[in-house]
Design a protein around this motif. Structure first.
Motif, PDB file in Angstrom:
ATOM      1  N   LYS A 133       0.824  -1.218   0.000  1.00  0.00           N
ATOM      2  CA  LYS A 133       0.000   0.000   0.000  1.00  0.00           C
ATOM      3  C   LYS A 133       0.852   1.259   0.000  1.00  0.00           C
ATOM      4  O   LYS A 133       0.589   2.222  -0.714  1.00  0.00           O
ATOM      5  CB  LYS A 133      -0.902   0.017   1.241  1.00  0.00           C
ATOM      6  CG  LYS A 133      -2.362  -0.286   0.917  1.00  0.00           C
ATOM      7  CD  LYS A 133      -3.230  -0.027   2.129  1.00  0.00           C
ATOM      8  CE  LYS A 133      -3.819  -1.323   2.638  1.00  0.00           C
ATOM      9  NZ  LYS A 133      -4.444  -1.287   3.931  1.00  0.00           N
ATOM     10  N   LYS A 134       1.877   1.255   0.837  1.00  0.00           N
ATOM     11  CA  LYS A 134       2.779   2.403   0.936  1.00  0.00           C
ATOM     12  C   LYS A 134       3.499   2.620  -0.404  1.00  0.00           C
ATOM     13  O   LYS A 134       3.657   3.763  -0.860  1.00  0.00           O
ATOM     14  CB  LYS A 134       3.795   2.153   2.057  1.00  0.00           C
ATOM     15  CG  LYS A 134       4.696   3.327   2.360  1.00  0.00           C
ATOM     16  CD  LYS A 134       3.978   4.326   3.233  1.00  0.00           C
ATOM     17  CE  LYS A 134       4.858   5.555   3.476  1.00  0.00           C
ATOM     18  NZ  LYS A 134       4.097   6.643   4.081  1.00  0.00           N
ATOM     19  N   LYS A 137       1.066   4.179  -2.840  1.00  0.00           N
ATOM     20  CA  LYS A 137       0.798   5.569  -2.488  1.00  0.00           C
ATOM     21  C   LYS A 137       1.958   6.469  -2.930  1.00  0.00           C
ATOM     22  O   LYS A 137       1.755   7.513  -3.557  1.00  0.00           O
ATOM     23  CB  LYS A 137       0.594   5.652  -0.973  1.00  0.00           C
ATOM     24  CG  LYS A 137      -0.038   6.927  -0.535  1.00  0.00           C
ATOM     25  CD  LYS A 137      -0.496   6.859   0.928  1.00  0.00           C
ATOM     26  CE  LYS A 137      -0.569   8.269   1.466  1.00  0.00           C
ATOM     27  NZ  LYS A 137      -0.005   8.410   2.796  1.00  0.00           N
ATOM     28  N   ASN A 138       3.178   6.021  -2.630  1.00  0.00           N
ATOM     29  CA  ASN A 138       4.356   6.804  -3.009  1.00  0.00           C
ATOM     30  C   ASN A 138       4.507   6.921  -4.525  1.00  0.00           C
ATOM     31  O   ASN A 138       4.953   7.958  -5.031  1.00  0.00           O
ATOM     32  CB  ASN A 138       5.629   6.174  -2.434  1.00  0.00           C
ATOM     33  CG  ASN A 138       5.790   6.441  -0.945  1.00  0.00           C
ATOM     34  OD1 ASN A 138       5.080   7.272  -0.385  1.00  0.00           O
ATOM     35  ND2 ASN A 138       6.716   5.746  -0.319  1.00  0.00           N
ATOM     36  N   ILE A 141       2.156   9.588  -5.621  1.00  0.00           N
ATOM     37  CA  ILE A 141       2.653  10.899  -5.170  1.00  0.00           C
ATOM     38  C   ILE A 141       3.751  11.400  -6.118  1.00  0.00           C
ATOM     39  O   ILE A 141       3.760  12.569  -6.517  1.00  0.00           O
ATOM     40  CB  ILE A 141       3.198  10.815  -3.716  1.00  0.00           C
ATOM     41  CG1 ILE A 141       2.038  10.634  -2.732  1.00  0.00           C
ATOM     42  CG2 ILE A 141       4.017  12.071  -3.355  1.00  0.00           C
ATOM     43  CD1 ILE A 141       2.468  10.433  -1.280  1.00  0.00           C
ATOM     44  N   THR A 168      -2.209  -4.657  -8.176  1.00  0.00           N
ATOM     45  CA  THR A 168      -1.539  -3.382  -7.935  1.00  0.00           C
ATOM     46  C   THR A 168      -1.380  -2.598  -9.235  1.00  0.00           C
ATOM     47  O   THR A 168      -1.625  -1.394  -9.287  1.00  0.00           O
ATOM     48  CB  THR A 168      -0.141  -3.645  -7.317  1.00  0.00           C
ATOM     49  OG1 THR A 168      -0.307  -4.431  -6.142  1.00  0.00           O
ATOM     50  CG2 THR A 168       0.566  -2.357  -6.982  1.00  0.00           C
ATOM     51  N   LYS A 175      -5.111   4.989 -11.991  1.00  0.00           N
ATOM     52  CA  LYS A 175      -4.890   6.280 -11.334  1.00  0.00           C
ATOM     53  C   LYS A 175      -3.857   7.162 -12.018  1.00  0.00           C
ATOM     54  O   LYS A 175      -3.787   8.365 -11.746  1.00  0.00           O
ATOM     55  CB  LYS A 175      -4.429   6.053  -9.892  1.00  0.00           C
ATOM     56  CG  LYS A 175      -5.436   5.357  -9.025  1.00  0.00           C
ATOM     57  CD  LYS A 175      -6.438   6.368  -8.495  1.00  0.00           C
ATOM     58  CE  LYS A 175      -7.431   5.689  -7.588  1.00  0.00           C
ATOM     59  NZ  LYS A 175      -8.389   6.635  -7.037  1.00  0.00           N
TER      60      LYS A 175
END
Ligand code: GUN
Ligand code: ZN
Length: 342
Positions: A133-134, A137-138, A141, A168, A175
């Motif tokens: 998940k991290k 997210k990164n 970003i 994933t 996105k």
């Protein structure tokens, strides 16, 4: 289907399959990486790590696109995030800060800041889910905050399971529009050929013809197998670490200890190193072994490119990997996988 491909980078076109030798910056900022690009025209590429640049005296020298000035104007630089170090040194890095370092030093390709899942991280464990998940997210970003449009951003993929990685990818592609993907977490799996094959296969099928990098794997037997599975680029420091341990990549064969090479008048290789130096010179100089090893990788890539161009990759691998039972078995598995039989 694996193919020769051109990746357009800010510096120049990069023809794949391509290898990125790892520059091991080190505290002195110079490390022990030989200036290989000055001698091997086809190896004008480098993998270097944003975290190690940031935490070394190199950083000040590298501002404003300094990688090209310091090393090679025409080099293609892949700047890894430091995700691996985040895990191995148990530190937390900021994805935007890493992105700015990558942009500032002049990265051609930047990998997003991941949190590697290692083999001990069971996929049903909360840790595993948190790391994935991290990493996702990164990755988003980084893409949203990119200031240098000409710097390619590859999403670093983590996960110990092909299905999970595919999910994933679906999420990331929904996105954002990543320039490519980079499979992480492979170093601890490096002898688990079947797992690596499953992962590369699943990822390649999902991402279409987008560029695919595999982190940390690039030995002379692994490269043909990864290219066969559809990987475009890879990086490794094995050629240097092998050199330090006096391990010599045998042409057409595997890796052997230098002292096991029969001491005759001739070394078993005609690369510029082995042509110019004696057995004893090569044996006693780590950098010479490292450079010879890199020449062997260069030769391997050239042979693969020819095989790709002639559409003869399977036939080439059949011959190339036959001497190594474990890798040959992996190749047979890979072949069955590509034919949808397993
Ligand atoms: N280098 C070797 N393995 C990895 C990994 O899992 N992630 C990143 N970012 N770099 C690597
Ligand atoms: Zn040689």
């Amino acid at each position: 289907m694996t193919q020769l491909k051109i990746i357009q980078t800010a510096t120049r076109e990069l023809e794949t399959p391509a290898f990125f030798p790892v520059h091991n910056g080190g505290k002195s900022a110079e490390g022990n990486t030989p200036r290989y690009w000055e001698n091997i025209p086809e190896m004008n590429t480098m993998m270097i790590n944003a975290y190690s640049i940031l935490s070394s005296p190199l950083y000040e020298k590298m501002r404003n696109g300094g990688l090209h000035k310091k090393f090679s104007e025409n080099g293609v630089f892949f700047v890894d995030s430091g995700g691996f170090q985040q895990k191995s040194r148990n530190i937390t890095l900021d994805p935007i800060k890493i992105l700015r370092v990558q942009e500032m030093v002049g990265a051609d390709i930047a990998a997003t800041l991941d949190l590697p899942t290692f083999t001990e991280d069971c996929i049903y464990n909360q840790n595993h889910a948190d790391f994935v998940k991290k990493s996702v997210k990164n990755a988003l970003i980084a893409l949203e905050n990119r200031e240098r449009e000409d710097m390619l951003i590859y999403a670093s993929l983590q996960g110990n399971d092909p299905t999970m990685m595919v999910n994933t990818i679906d999420y990331l592609m929904k996105k954002g529009n990543f320039d490519g993907f980079a499979i992480g977490g492979c170093v601890p799996k490096r002898s688990r050929y079947h797992e690596i094959i499953d992962i590369i296969h699943a990822v390649r099928r999902r991402i279409g013809d987008r560029p695919l990098h595999v982190f940390g794997l690039g030995g002379p037997a692994m490269i043909p197998l990864m290219v066969y599975m559809g990987a475009d680029t890879f990086d490794s420091s094995a050629f240097i670490t092998a050199g330090s341990k006096r391990l010599y990549f045998m042409p057409e064969k595997g890796t052997i200890e230098f002292s096991d090479i029969p001491e005759t008048l001739y070394l078993p290789c005609v690369c510029p190193i082995c042509s110019k130096h004696t057995y004893n010179e090569v044996r006693s100089e780590r950098k010479l072994i490292a450079m010879h090893n890199l020449w062997m990788i260069t030769h391997e890539l050239r042979k693969l490119k020819v095989a790709l161009e002639e559409n003869e990759v399977e036939r080439y691998l059949e011959k190339r990997l036959r001497h190594n039972p474990a890798v040959y078995d992996a190749f047979r598995y890979a072949k069955a996988k590509k034919r949808g039989l397993v």
